[in-house]
Design an enzyme around this catalytic site. Structure first.
Site, short mmCIF file in Angstrom:
data_model
loop_
_atom_site.label_atom_id
_atom_site.label_comp_id
_atom_site.label_asym_id
_atom_site.label_seq_id
_atom_site.Cartn_x
_atom_site.Cartn_y
_atom_site.Cartn_z
N CYS B 166 23.72 57.35 56.56
CA CYS B 166 23.63 56.08 56.30
C CYS B 166 24.92 55.31 55.77
O CYS B 166 24.84 54.10 55.77
CB CYS B 166 22.52 55.91 55.22
SG CYS B 166 21.07 56.83 55.55
N HIS B 306 23.63 49.55 48.30
CA HIS B 306 22.93 49.99 49.24
C HIS B 306 21.61 49.92 49.18
O HIS B 306 20.93 49.61 50.35
CB HIS B 306 23.42 51.48 49.04
CG HIS B 306 22.73 52.57 50.27
ND1 HIS B 306 23.14 52.50 51.70
CD2 HIS B 306 22.15 53.60 50.23
CE1 HIS B 306 22.59 53.31 52.22
NE2 HIS B 306 22.04 53.91 51.53
N GLU B 317 21.53 54.20 41.89
CA GLU B 317 22.33 53.34 42.15
C GLU B 317 22.48 52.44 41.11
O GLU B 317 23.63 52.04 40.68
CB GLU B 317 22.38 52.47 43.51
CG GLU B 317 23.37 51.50 43.87
CD GLU B 317 23.19 50.98 45.26
OE1 GLU B 317 22.01 50.97 45.94
OE2 GLU B 317 24.24 50.22 45.67
N LYS B 338 18.98 44.75 52.97
CA LYS B 338 17.97 45.75 53.56
C LYS B 338 16.45 45.16 53.13
O LYS B 338 15.69 45.63 53.77
CB LYS B 338 18.14 47.24 53.09
CG LYS B 338 19.33 47.88 53.45
CD LYS B 338 19.24 49.39 53.36
CE LYS B 338 20.75 49.97 53.87
NZ LYS B 338 21.86 49.65 52.98
N HIS B 343 16.53 49.13 56.92
CA HIS B 343 17.71 50.02 57.08
C HIS B 343 18.43 50.40 58.38
O HIS B 343 17.79 51.22 59.19
CB HIS B 343 17.48 51.56 56.03
CG HIS B 343 18.46 52.19 55.72
ND1 HIS B 343 20.04 52.11 56.27
CD2 HIS B 343 18.56 53.18 54.72
CE1 HIS B 343 20.47 52.94 55.76
NE2 HIS B 343 19.90 53.75 54.98
N PHE B 401 22.24 60.24 53.48
CA PHE B 401 21.83 61.64 53.38
C PHE B 401 23.09 62.56 53.60
O PHE B 401 24.03 62.10 54.10
CB PHE B 401 20.70 61.71 54.79
CG PHE B 401 19.32 61.30 54.63
CD1 PHE B 401 18.72 60.78 53.24
CD2 PHE B 401 18.45 61.47 55.74
CE1 PHE B 401 17.83 60.19 53.30
CE2 PHE B 401 17.20 61.18 55.50
CZ PHE B 401 16.74 60.36 54.36
#
Lengths: 84, 414
Positions: B166, B306, B317, B338, B343, B401
């Site tokens: 990602c 993110h 985060e 997002k 995403h 990931f």
């Protein structure tokens, strides 16, 4: 199958694979110079020819096929008996 | 601190997203708070636990490339080519004999051409290898998009893919920045693309428990930093930016949109899908990017997070932002686009950097929609509506990931 019919069927395959208008695929057309068919497209076209006409094209034969008429001759020569 | 002499600027941007097929349409949708999430239309979702996604709709590949090209590449690569062509046109950069060796291409992707891999595998299983198209071998590789962009532009500098899940789009821009700083090239078309919305993608990601199952309310499913979030929404798209050495850009009279001043990349080395619980890698990526930029945390006016809408990411985060920015954290408008796009995996970082640049240019921070009950009420997630806010320095985060973390810092060019 008549020669005109084979050309029409082949032109349809070329159109499907390479996006060339059917009318531009003439017996005298050069595959690379006139129709912009590259090596990958040629492999794909000959696999489709095998499915359509039952004519296999070994790599050493494919390497010598430069024009539409050469392909049509190849199909005609090798078509299983009784189809033409 | 800065160790490189060359400054790197952004001179062009292109985007293909679930909320718009150009940068302007994408940006207008963000400011309108419009969600691009809906029921999946590209395949039959019968039996899958997740039936929603942010699909790209109305895209015509032949607007950007001949049909002979588009039929030989996966949709993810079509999106990349489209975004790259938009960016190049926007930058008004001409690739010719004079500069071709000095122009590179870096297009990141997390999953790559998954639809072609899946259909090719099914063809092999059903009809044997002779039924596989000869171009599949090239088209099913992760570098296919970069290769096609280089080919279409005639760019003969280094080209390739960066794959950090990602974070791929952000990594690609960061690595492109380094290529220019080192003097390898003067310009790079950099970005990311993904279209991982096949039955395999949705099925496997649903099994990892990362996807939202709010199938009956798609537009409310992506809710970054909201306490009621239940996972991310898979989405597709591409973002591309033209990065240039500032002197080269000025010499050719380019309009400079922003300067890329900092890049930080780290790994959690902790778990295949879960982030480090204390966000160690994320914190270090943010700090490294600030150090690289040579700016203190207190100088940052905006964070494009993110913010995936997963339980784990958003908690770590938010905590990591607290740790890095300390007392300054509550004063920073944070957003997660997002919430609207879903995403876009490898495209996300590139598209979100574009949003960050738009914020620098316009002084408007796009909202985090669906953020009704914030994870950390002390932080400002810019809920629901866009906000006027003068921004000189901004940060964009991407965490993937496998624990890949990448952060960029951009600044208004002065």
């Amino acid at each position: 199958m008549s020669k005109e019919r084979v050309l029409a069927e082949f032109a349809e395959i070329v159109h499907e694979v390479a996006g060339i208008p059917v009318a531009e695929v003439q017996a005298g057309s050069h595959l690379r110079d006139d129709l912009d068919i590259d090596s990958l497209s040629l492999v794909e076209i000959m696999v489709a020819v095998e499915e359509k006409f039952g004519v296999a094209t070994p790599d050493e034969i494919a390497a010598d096929l430069e024009t539409v008429s050469a392909v049509l001759d190849h199909i005609e020569r090798n078509q299983p008996a009784g189809v033409l | 601190m800065r160790t490189y002499g060359r400054r790197v600027v952004i001179t062009g941007q292109g985007a293909v997203t679930p909320v718009g097929l150009s940068v302007q349409d994408f940006w207008d949708a963000l400011l309108a708070g419009r969600s691009g999430v809906g029921p999946i239309e590209s395949f039959d979702t019968e039996g899958l636990p997740v039936t929603i996604a942010g699909e790209v709709k109305g895209f015509e590949p032949t607007d950007y490339m001949p049909r002979t090209v588009s039929r030989r590449i996966d949709k993810y690569a079509q999106f990349a080519v489209a975004a790259a062509m938009q960016a190049v046109e926007h930058a008004k950069i001409v690739v010719d004999d004079a500069n071709t060796h000095r122009v590179g291409v870096l297009i990141g992707s997390g999953y790559g051409p998954t639809a072609l891999v899946q259909s090719g595998t099914l063809t092999l299983d059903g009809r044997g290898h002779r039924a596989l198209a000869p171009w599949l071998s090239a088209a099913t590789s992760i570098d296919c998009a970069a290769g096609e962009v280089a080919l279409r532009l005639g760019a003969t500098g280094p080209s390739g893919a960066v794959s950090t899940a990602c974070a791929s789009g952000t990594s690609a821009v960061g690595e492109a920045m380094r290529m220019i700083q080192r003097g390898d090239v003067d310009a790079v078309i950099a970005g990311g693309a993904d279209n991982s919305i096949t039955s395999f993608d949705i099925g496997s990601t649903a099994m990892s428990r990362a996807l939202s199952r709010r199938n009956d309310d798609p537009q409310r499913a992506s809710r970054p930093f909201d306490k009621d979030r239940d996972g991310f929404v898979m989405a597709a798209g591409a973002g591309a930016l033209v990065l240039e050495d500032a002197h080269s850009a000025e010499r050719r009279g380019a309009t400079i949109l922003a300067e890329v001043v900092g890049y930080g990349a780290t790994s959690d080395a902790y778990h295949p899908t879960a982030p480090h619980p204390e966000g160690l890698g994320a914190r270090r990526a943010m700090q490294l990017a600030l150090d690289d930029a040579g700016v203190p945390a207190s100088a940052v006016d905006h964070i494009n997070a993110h913010g995936t809408s997963t339980t784990l990411n958003d908690r770590t985060e938010a905590a990591a932002i607290r740790r890095v920015f300390g007392d300054h954290a509550p004063a920073i408008p944070i957003t997660s686009v997002k919430s609207m796009t879903g995403h876009m995996i490898g495209a996300a970082g590139a598209v979100e950097l574009i949003a960050t640049v738009q914020t620098l240019l316009t002084g408007i921070v796009p909202p985090t929609i669906n953020c009704d009950d914030p994870e950390d009420p002390g932080l400002d997630f810019t809920p629901h509506r866009p906000r006027q806010h003068d921004v000189k320095v901004a940060m964009s985060n991407s965490f993937g990931f496998a624990g890949h973390n990448a952060t960029l810092v951009v600044r208004r060019y002065e």
